[in-house]
Design a protein around this motif. Sequence first.
Motif, short mmCIF file in Angstrom:
data_model
loop_
_atom_site.label_atom_id
_atom_site.label_comp_id
_atom_site.label_asym_id
_atom_site.label_seq_id
_atom_site.Cartn_x
_atom_site.Cartn_y
_atom_site.Cartn_z
N ASN A 30 -18.79 68.53 42.19
CA ASN A 30 -17.94 67.91 43.21
C ASN A 30 -16.52 68.48 43.07
O ASN A 30 -16.29 69.42 42.32
N VAL A 72 -13.97 65.39 51.88
CA VAL A 72 -14.73 65.58 50.64
C VAL A 72 -14.79 64.25 49.91
O VAL A 72 -13.75 63.71 49.51
N ASN A 73 -15.96 63.71 49.75
CA ASN A 73 -16.14 62.48 48.98
C ASN A 73 -16.41 62.85 47.53
O ASN A 73 -17.20 63.76 47.25
N CYS A 74 -15.77 62.13 46.62
CA CYS A 74 -15.95 62.41 45.19
C CYS A 74 -16.20 61.11 44.45
O CYS A 74 -15.31 60.25 44.39
N GLU A 107 -19.85 59.40 47.59
CA GLU A 107 -20.53 60.69 47.39
C GLU A 107 -22.01 60.43 47.10
O GLU A 107 -22.35 59.77 46.12
#
Length: 114
Positions: free
Chosen positions: A49, A86-88, A94
């Motif tokens: 990620n 962007v999912n983290c 995520e």
Amino acid sequence: MADCIFCKIIKREIPSQTVYENEAVMVFKDINPVAPTHWLAIPKQHIDNVADPRLLDGSLLQSIFGAIQHLAKTEGLSENGFRVVVNCGRDAGEAVPHLHFHLIAGRKMSWPPG
Ligand code: AMP
Ligand code: ZN
């Protein structure tokens, strides 16, 4: 990574609708789109990620944003605008632990995100 769904998409063990590809990056349509345009840009190298230090090694970020800029231009996304997400990690939602940049466009979006 053997059991990674996006690595399987890169190896074409799982089908996808590819939008763009070069030696370092693949962009394909999200299977559950949240907007008229919803694509995922991923590195062909497995990176967990955006917190993965391997992301900063070499020219990978340049390749990813090069692909995004190319598509924004050739697919006309820049005209009305687009979002890169962007999912983290868990709190961000995520779901697939292979780095992916959501490229979302084609409708008016609200802010802040839910
Ligand atoms: P995230 O929640 O940020 O990890 O996003 C994962 C995204 O991957 C979601 O938007 C899913 O709809 C998408 N996705 C999961 N499996 C597939 C697949 N086989 N092909 C295309 N998109 C997928
Ligand atoms: Zn992977």
